[in-house]
Design an enzyme around this catalytic site. Sequence first.
Site: not given
Ligand code: 7TS
Length: 393
Positions: A106, A184, A187, A210, A350
């Site tokens: 990401h 990371d 997910q 999430k 992203c």
């Molecule tokens: N890493 C992964 C694997 C992610 O899927 C996401 C967010 C992030 C980092 C960043 O997370 P945040 O909570 O700091 O924004 N992924 C997504 C997505 O797949 N669609 O919207 C956000």
Amino acid sequence: MINGKPLAYLDSAATAQKPVEVIDELTRFYTEYNANVHRGVYKISEEATAAYEEARAKIARLINANSPTEIIFVRGTTEAINLVAQSWGRMNVGLGEGIILTEMEHHSNIVPWQLLAKQKGAHLKYVGLTDDGHLVHEDFRQHLELGGSKLVTMTHVSNVLGTINPVREYIREAHKQGCRVFVDAAQSVPHMPVDVQDMDCDFLAFSGHKMCGPTGIGVLYAKKAILEEMPPYHGGGEMIREVHLYESTWRDPPYRFEAGTTNIAGAIGLGKAIDYLSELGLRNIQLHDQELAEYMHDMLGKVRGVKIYGPANPRTKAGVISFNLGDVHAHDMASLLDEDGIAVRSGHHCAQPLMDRLGVSSTTRASVYIYNTEDEIDRLVESVERAGRVFKV
Ligand code: 7TS
């Protein structure tokens, strides 16, 4: 209801819906014991502090951290990665040294490392992907064996392909070469049991929103000995031991990294979300997601013109499926699905370097969670078939 149809929410990889238990706990906090933490000696401040620290303890138990002091509250995965890059990274990564990443990251696990690499004159090295969305292990070995790398950072589960990476094995190999490893887990922690001690990662991050928790709260886990060596990321109240006019000293972790008034309600809400998920059981959640993903993979795979990206065997992936239909643009697909009350994400998710590797500019992505049903997958498939007729694929 969306466009006269019941909502089929298939975008939990972006953010999850919230159970009423979590919403009620936020209301209870704000109406009954709203106060700042670690400051007041009065009753509701003590109550807020206890709930905040209990949430930290719940997180430690959820991921099997050695101690709650290894859990730092941050805004989300993105902030956790920036924190490690700018605190640990600036201290430990030097001129000409390497940071190993993968092509399925990401943006939030790429850009902070680019910033660090620019500041320190370090190099980013990428592990490539096979055509079916697995890491090329040989690339990883070669980068490691060349030496000079200080950190490996990789996603546990791809937010686009659903690939589950063999992080445990990679961590073992990285440690043999003296490399630290950042996982990371944005997910993975919401969807499956994750045990940081078994994995032996040095850092791990995830986001509350999430996993049925509020937005604006997330977690950085790091091993205690590493945290103790790290300088602060943000300066401000509550992270100091003593402040003098020209210098200050820092508190021990985790407080060293929680400057200012933190997201107290968010942390308490996340604690409640963890209760909720733990009652369902993370193993059960994983099985439920996987069953639905397998069904979705099979059914979508039968639709003429559909190409699914990532692992061909749905048993080896999480509840995330990216696809395209003929040359229909993913945004057109998502708009048509929206007419049928189906919420999916379209775009580059992203993960532009991954899109480049796949040779596409965008995909449509459907992702499942605890509240989704087979019936909703049937509706998705029918709607994709309708798109095939509308766009004459
Ligand atoms: N890493 C992964 C694997 C992610 O899927 C996401 C967010 C992030 C980092 C960043 O997370 P945040 O909570 O700091 O924004 N992924 C997504 C997505 O797949 N669609 O919207 C956000």
